[in-house]
Write an enzyme that holds these catalytic residues in place. Structure first.
Site, PDB file in Angstrom:
ATOM      1  N   HIS A   1       0.834  -1.219   0.000  1.00  0.00           N
ATOM      2  CA  HIS A   1       0.000   0.000   0.000  1.00  0.00           C
ATOM      3  C   HIS A   1       0.860   1.257   0.000  1.00  0.00           C
ATOM      4  CE1 HIS A   1      -3.815   2.188   0.869  1.00  0.00           C
ATOM      5  NE2 HIS A   1      -2.953   3.083   1.331  1.00  0.00           N
TER       6      HIS A   1
ATOM      7  N   HIS B   1       1.182   5.363  -2.265  1.00  0.00           N
ATOM      8  CA  HIS B   1       0.577   6.294  -3.242  1.00  0.00           C
ATOM      9  C   HIS B   1       1.711   7.041  -3.926  1.00  0.00           C
ATOM     10  CE1 HIS B   1      -3.512   6.280  -1.204  1.00  0.00           C
ATOM     11  NE2 HIS B   1      -2.749   5.854  -0.211  1.00  0.00           N
TER      12      HIS B   1
ATOM     13  N   GLU C   1      -9.234   4.721   9.750  1.00  0.00           N
ATOM     14  CA  GLU C   1      -7.882   5.213   9.972  1.00  0.00           C
ATOM     15  C   GLU C   1      -7.829   6.095  11.228  1.00  0.00           C
ATOM     16  OE1 GLU C   1      -6.522   7.226   6.518  1.00  0.00           O
ATOM     17  OE2 GLU C   1      -4.518   7.624   7.305  1.00  0.00           O
TER      18      GLU C   1
HETATM   19 ZN    ZN Z   1      -3.341   5.144   1.693  1.00  0.00          ZN
END
Ligand code: ZN
Length: 410
Positions: free
Chosen positions: A66, A68, A214
């Protein structure tokens, strides 16, 4: 055919975790792992020999499930310490962050993570700006096209734009590049879109990814439509109530192989539901710390046998995408857990576990698995088998000595 010699081989194969003074024989796939000295002598006569060097340690290439890459430019201008302050700063700086992004910059970040031992990237792509870099990356790539959209009235338009991005990434499918789907989060995607994306992902038989619970603010918003998300969402997205509760959101994912990223604020029932779904959790401890989200309990996951994958998240909520660095942070943050066992589990999370969750025939040094291999040298001999994963995490240098992907030196 090649033979890589290493003083220690950490295989991540539970039936044979360690081989000392061993050899990995491979072409595209691994032929054999052996510590039989007569067999090694024989292989040496008929293959290309690569010496790992004194005190060398070889292990499967790491998998960062994971991250970005479209946030490769994020540096010192973002707010940290509170999730909502961070999110506001990302939205405020979005233009500059995205405008300044170049293919060269993403390529350089990818090269850096590769040198650090990451041979597979799970990339969450919000816009498709990283496609060109990732389609031709040296690494193995699982490219998650991310769906985001809170305006249910515009669902058709949002979904067809998403399908276009997905189709574009499908064009690059290869033995190293696969495309997949990500759903941004329960608070940012209208349920009608969530359902469509899940159905599509199921039909493609690919892993699905979503951010989930989160921050504490997210939990409060989903539970009661209140808290720090409320004024922010009213102002920015014109939303005055959440789409669904956290538990409803999970119920959409029944029978869908899903990676739930973060879960730092998931309760026992939600973890039970993730177990029921057969889900995995991507754990990004540095990002969670920087955004004030708290620490996921690895003990609770272990008790439920939920696989977890340590990952870096993007450079918007981290200072480095080096996965060994992230493992070191995890070692020090989960200070209540037994150190050698935690180190073993952490290393497994970024190799064997991550490969299984991403449907990759990698992450393990055993006959028949793809030859994704890294090696480096420890500063001196590590004699205690039980401490080898810990020593590997602590001593891994920023650049590996040897990196092979699909048996090819990169
Ligand atoms: Zn993320």
């Amino acid at each position: 055919m090649n033979t890589l010699l290493a003083d220690v081989i950490l295989t991540m194969d539970p039936s044979r975790p360690i081989a000392r003074n061993g050899a990995i024989v491979f072409d595209e796939n691994i032929e054999e792992i052996t510590d039989d000295q007569a067999a090694i002598a024989e292989w040496k006569t008929k293959t290309t020999v690569i010496e790992g060097g004194k005190n060398s340690i070889a292990l499967p290439g790491l998998i960062n499930a994971h991250t970005h890459l479209e946030f490769s430019l994020a540096a010192a201008e973002l707010n940290y310490g509170s999730f909502i302050a961070w999110l506001a700063s990302v939205i405020e700086k979005r233009e500059t962050l995205v405008k300044g992004l170049t293919k060269e910059l993403i390529d350089a970040v990818l090269e850096d993570t590769l040198r650090g031992g990451t041979t597979t990237i799970g990339a969450i792509s919000s816009y498709g700006f990283d496609l060109e870099s990732l389609a031709f990356a040296k690494q193995r790539v699982v490219y998650f096209n991310e769906l985001i959209g809170s305006n249910a009235g515009a669902a058709d338009r949002i979904f067809s734009a998403f399908l276009e991005r997905l189709a574009k990434s499908d064009e690059y499918r290869s033995d190293r590049f696969q495309s997949a789907i990500a759903i941004h989060s329960p608070y940012s995607v209208a349920p009608t879109l969530v359902r469509k994306a899940i159905a599509l992902s199921q039909s493609r038989n690919a892993p699905l990814s979503t951010h989930f619970l989160e921050s504490k603010g997210e939990r409060k918003w989903l539970e009661s439509g209140s808290g720090e998300f409320k004024p922010f969402f009213e102002r920015v997205f014109k939303l005055n109530a959440p789409f669904c509760s956290a538990k409803e959101f999970l119920s959409f994912f029944a029978d869908t192989k899903t990676i739930f990223t973060h879960c730092a604020n998931a309760d026992d029932e939600e973890l039970d539901a993730i177990k029921e779904i057969g889900g995995a959790i991507a754990h990004c401890p540095v990002s969670n710390r920087l955004l004030g989200c708290g620490l996921l309990s690895l003990e609770k996951l272990k008790n439920r046998e939920i696989p977890y994958l340590v990952a870096t998240d993007g450079l918007s909520s981290n200072y480095s995408l080096n996965l060994f660095g992230e493992l070191r942070s995890a070692l020090f943050m989960h200070e209540g857990l037994d150190l050698p066992l935690l180190a073993r589990d952490l290393l497994r999370s970024v190799t064997d576990s991550a490969a299984k969750v991403l449907n990759l025939n990698a992450g393990r040094l055993a006959s028949g698995y793809a030859a994704d291999i890294i090696s480096f040298r420890l500063p001196s001999e590590a004699r205690d088998d039980a401490l080898l994963p810990l020593q590997a995490i602590l001593r891994a240098p920023s650049a590996m000595d040897n990196i092979f992907i699909n048996g090819e030196r990169v």
